[in-house]
Design a protein around this motif. Structure first.
Motif, PDB file in Angstrom:
ATOM      1  N   ILE A  93       0.413  -1.264  -0.120  1.00 49.63           N
ATOM      2  CA  ILE A  93      -0.131  -0.128  -0.273  1.00 49.63           C
ATOM      3  C   ILE A  93       1.166   1.203  -0.214  1.00 49.63           C
ATOM      4  O   ILE A  93       1.827   1.802   0.855  1.00 49.63           O
ATOM      5  CB  ILE A  93      -1.213   0.198   0.982  1.00 49.63           C
ATOM      6  N   ALA A  94       0.405   2.278  -1.236  1.00 49.60           N
ATOM      7  CA  ALA A  94       1.234   2.918  -1.385  1.00 49.60           C
ATOM      8  C   ALA A  94       0.647   4.434  -0.505  1.00 49.60           C
ATOM      9  O   ALA A  94      -0.778   4.348  -1.381  1.00 49.60           O
ATOM     10  CB  ALA A  94       2.247   3.581  -2.231  1.00 49.60           C
ATOM     11  N   ILE A  95       0.833   6.154   0.401  1.00 46.84           N
ATOM     12  CA  ILE A  95      -0.106   6.739   0.355  1.00 46.84           C
ATOM     13  C   ILE A  95       1.056   7.844  -0.153  1.00 46.84           C
ATOM     14  O   ILE A  95       1.454   8.493   0.746  1.00 46.84           O
ATOM     15  CB  ILE A  95      -0.798   6.519   1.770  1.00 46.84           C
ATOM     16  N   GLU A  96       0.135   8.610  -0.845  1.00 48.77           N
ATOM     17  CA  GLU A  96       0.672   9.674  -1.338  1.00 48.77           C
ATOM     18  C   GLU A  96      -0.323  11.297  -2.110  1.00 48.77           C
ATOM     19  O   GLU A  96      -0.993  11.193  -1.683  1.00 48.77           O
ATOM     20  CB  GLU A  96       1.347   9.381  -2.965  1.00 48.77           C
ATOM     21  N   THR A  97       0.096  12.701  -0.358  1.00 51.63           N
ATOM     22  CA  THR A  97      -0.252  13.442  -0.643  1.00 51.63           C
ATOM     23  C   THR A  97      -0.056  14.452  -2.482  1.00 51.63           C
ATOM     24  O   THR A  97       1.226  14.424  -1.978  1.00 51.63           O
ATOM     25  CB  THR A  97       0.393  14.961   0.432  1.00 51.63           C
ATOM     26  N   VAL A  98      -0.844  14.429  -2.504  1.00 57.14           N
ATOM     27  CA  VAL A  98      -0.794  15.795  -4.052  1.00 57.14           C
ATOM     28  C   VAL A  98      -1.667  16.501  -3.918  1.00 57.14           C
ATOM     29  O   VAL A  98      -2.725  16.604  -3.418  1.00 57.14           O
ATOM     30  CB  VAL A  98      -1.636  14.353  -5.817  1.00 57.14           C
ATOM     31  N   THR A  99      -0.727  18.062  -4.389  1.00 54.17           N
ATOM     32  CA  THR A  99      -1.459  19.081  -3.867  1.00 54.17           C
ATOM     33  C   THR A  99      -1.592  19.987  -5.550  1.00 54.17           C
ATOM     34  O   THR A  99      -0.777  19.998  -6.401  1.00 54.17           O
ATOM     35  CB  THR A  99      -0.327  19.999  -3.369  1.00 54.17           C
ATOM     36  N   HIS A 100      -3.044  20.333  -6.124  1.00 54.65           N
ATOM     37  CA  HIS A 100      -2.696  20.972  -7.186  1.00 54.65           C
ATOM     38  C   HIS A 100      -3.279  21.883  -6.678  1.00 54.65           C
ATOM     39  O   HIS A 100      -3.721  22.913  -5.632  1.00 54.65           O
ATOM     40  CB  HIS A 100      -4.027  20.502  -8.187  1.00 54.65           C
ATOM     41  N   ARG A 101      -3.445  23.190  -8.057  1.00 52.87           N
ATOM     42  CA  ARG A 101      -4.022  24.683  -7.858  1.00 52.87           C
ATOM     43  C   ARG A 101      -5.366  24.606  -8.718  1.00 52.87           C
ATOM     44  O   ARG A 101      -5.419  24.028  -9.670  1.00 52.87           O
ATOM     45  CB  ARG A 101      -3.323  25.468  -8.361  1.00 52.87           C
TER      46      ARG A 101
END
Length: 269
Positions: free
Chosen positions: A198-206
């Motif tokens: 399991i991989a969990i990544e925080t992804v931010t956009h505008r």
């Protein structure tokens, strides 16, 4: 979550598709499609497909021989999705409950779900269904919104609604869309459903909008929040939407505006 949180009915699918999809969903749809494509699947299942933003991204990125099955619990949302891709023979649209999928075991190489897990009444069961229909080594790739404080536009709208209705403030945003962001809990639920790696990544956009009115309308009228607002009566949906637009204008300006959006992207084998 309440029963009304899943009520994507009336004009909600159209407003959702027209305003909310380009506002917050498109970059994450493209991201999910890239992750799915990297695993070179032959058959892809999408659950909680909504109005088809991920379906369209998968169609654009996957080789033409890959088959896509797009499902959603809400037929009105799926009907809106079909309008975009009805002529595409490799895409099958089917009304289905993600907690009781009508597919045989080991039918798909990948399962995608964009911002749907927060709406599952039983997430472990939903995840277990995704695992059941995956072939050995298959991937479940999905995303969920981070806490509301990390998402500028809905946070301002939420705070405005707390002020407009101080005696019974609507809690849809924090209860459901932004209510399932703890990575430890998500990982534990996936493990309970039988997933590993399991991989969990925080992804931010505008997020960008032509005016404050667009996100105000999108969140107040293009989501199940609409039902909570209408159920409270005075001052009414139009007035509440305008109050949200005014609050967004005070925070971000009166012309084109932009703000942060943030989500967790999860991959499990």
């Amino acid at each position: 979550m309440t029963a009304s949180d899943k009520a994507f009915t009336g004009s909600i699918p159209q407003i959702y598709d027209q305003l909310l999809v380009p506002l917050i969903f498109v970059p994450y749809a493209q991201d999910l499609a890239r992750r799915i494509t990297a695993h070179q699947p032959r058959d892809v299942l999408e659950t909680a497909a909504g109005t088809g933003v991920v379906t369209r991204a998968l169609h654009a990125q996957l080789p033409p021989e890959v088959r896509i099955t797009a499902t959603d619990l809400n037929e009105p949302m799926l009907a809106q999705a079909k309008r975009h891709l009805a002529a595409e023979s490799r895409i099958a649209f089917q009304q289905a409950d993600a907690l009781a999928l009508p597919f045989a075991d080991a039918s798909f190489d990948a399962v995608a779900c964009q911002f749907g897990a927060m709406f599952f009444p039983d997430r472990v069961k939903g995840y277990a269904e995704a695992r059941r229909v995956l072939r050995p080594g298959g991937r479940f790739v999905f995303n969920v919104w981070d806490r509301i404080e990390e998402n500028d536009f809905p946070h301002v709208v939420h705070e405005t609604l707390q002020q407009v209705f101080p005696e019974s403030p609507p809690q849809f945003f924090t209860r459901t869309p932004h209510g399932y962001y703890d990575s430890g809990r998500i990982e534990a639920d996936l493990i309970a459903a039988g997933f590993t790696d399991i991989a969990i990544e925080t992804v931010t956009h505008r997020s960008r909008a032509a005016s404050p009115q667009d996100p105000a309308t999108a969140f107040c009228q293009g989501t199940p929040m609409r039902g909570e607002i209408e159920a409270r009566g005075t001052p009414g949906l139009a007035a509440v939407t305008q109050a949200a637009a005014d609050a967004l204008a005070r925070r971000f300006g009166g012309g084109p505006i932009e703000g942060r959006i943030q989500a967790l992207v999860i991959s499990a084998r």
